[in-house]
Design an enzyme around this catalytic site. Structure first.
Site, mmCIF file in Angstrom:
data_model
loop_
_atom_site.group_PDB
_atom_site.id
_atom_site.type_symbol
_atom_site.label_atom_id
_atom_site.label_comp_id
_atom_site.label_asym_id
_atom_site.label_seq_id
_atom_site.Cartn_x
_atom_site.Cartn_y
_atom_site.Cartn_z
ATOM 1 N N ASP A 16 -25.234 -17.534 -17.611
ATOM 2 C CA ASP A 16 -24.092 -16.704 -17.184
ATOM 3 C C ASP A 16 -23.926 -15.416 -17.987
ATOM 4 O O ASP A 16 -22.817 -15.088 -18.417
ATOM 5 C CB ASP A 16 -22.780 -17.492 -17.277
ATOM 6 C CG ASP A 16 -22.825 -18.799 -16.496
ATOM 7 O OD1 ASP A 16 -23.525 -18.838 -15.474
ATOM 8 O OD2 ASP A 16 -22.162 -19.771 -16.909
ATOM 9 N N GLU A 223 -19.527 -18.938 -6.679
ATOM 10 C CA GLU A 223 -19.078 -18.647 -8.047
ATOM 11 C C GLU A 223 -19.712 -17.331 -8.511
ATOM 12 O O GLU A 223 -20.416 -16.663 -7.760
ATOM 13 C CB GLU A 223 -19.478 -19.783 -8.997
ATOM 14 C CG GLU A 223 -20.978 -19.987 -9.096
ATOM 15 C CD GLU A 223 -21.375 -21.232 -9.878
ATOM 16 O OE1 GLU A 223 -20.475 -21.943 -10.372
ATOM 17 O OE2 GLU A 223 -22.582 -21.495 -9.988
#
Length: 267
Positions: A16, A223
């Site tokens: 991420d 997401e």
């Protein structure tokens, strides 16, 4: 000569990444996975993240400097467990780390921590942002110096349990023929510590101008919101999660709606 692919930081597991240029250097803020021993499930409990680290580079192919730990679960007064994705913004000489973590009731909230340096460490506020929920905050600074926070994620990210910004245990994912759940956006307050408005839906439209359906799993949002502006257009990118595609959509303002354009990256 073409550079060979390589790990940015081969000594540990990071995911991420959000990247920003601060003070003339490229700073990278990833989440930090570790083998906690928790069994894998669709709620993502096995991603039992307990801290954040930060890296910096003078150039994209330059030496990677590991600045170490910048925030831990035990540093956060309202912590329950399990950090998730994060992002960092800069304003008036201060750096703001926005992070998602489960509170003491096991609900994901978004917190803010502050530092005078992009390399941290960051000191968290005593409470999460009022009205915040779900995961994966992304902070976008527009040309008019307004800041916006995009957030949300389904399945383990808990977005499916909210309607109209309220937690409702009786709701879940829409049916496949129904409109897909939307990521959220809210303008931030001048002090960067709260949302200046109720979060709004970030609508992602198909080529006919209709919102994507929940069953459109190779295009609908899952997401990992990200925003940038290019030649006056706003580019919203995101992950489709279980179908493993990074996609993007384009709009005329930071609130959208955004029209789906295609795939950036495949598995």
């Amino acid at each position: 000569m073409k550079q060979q692919p390589k790990y940015l930081f081969p000594d540990d597991y990071m995911a991420d990444p959000s990247a920003h240029v601060f003070e003339g250097r490229l700073y990278i803020y990833p989440s930090h996975d570790w083998e906690s021993g928790k069994p894998e499930n669709d709620n993502g409990d096995h991603f039992d993240m307990k801290d954040y680290h930060v890296f910096s580079m003078e150039s994209v192919d330059g030496e990677v400097i590991h600045h170490g730990e910048i925030l831990r679960v035990e540093d956060v007064p309202w912590a329950g467990r399990q950090l998730w994705d994060s992002d960092v913004a800069h304003k008036n000489g201060q750096y703001f780390l926005y992070f998602s973590m489960k509170d003491k009731t096991d609900i994901f909230r978004i917190g803010v921590a502050i530092s005078d340096r992009p390399s941290g460490p960051f000191k968290p506020l005593g409470n999460p942002m009022d009205g915040s929920y779900s995961i994966d905050p992304c902070i976008f600074e527009d040309a008019d110096n307004q800041y916006y926070m995009y957030f949300g994620g389904i399945w383990g990210g808990q977005l499916q349990y909210y309607r109209n910004n309220k937690l409702n245990a009786d709701v879940n994912l829409p049916l496949f023929h129904e409109q897909a759940l939307s990521p959220k956006v809210a303008r931030l307050s001048d002090d960067m510590l709260s949302m200046a408005e109720e979060p709004r839906d970030v609508l992602i439209l198909d080529e006919t101008g209709q919102p994507l359906k929940q069953g459109d799993t190779e295009r609908r949002f899952f997401e990992a919101s990200w925003m940038h502006i290019y030649q006056g257009k706003y580019y919203f990118s995101y992950s489709t999660g279980d179908t493993h595609l990074l996609c993007y959509a384009v709009g005329d303002n930071p609130y959208g709606p955004f029209t789906y354009q295609g795939v950036i990256l495949r598995p």
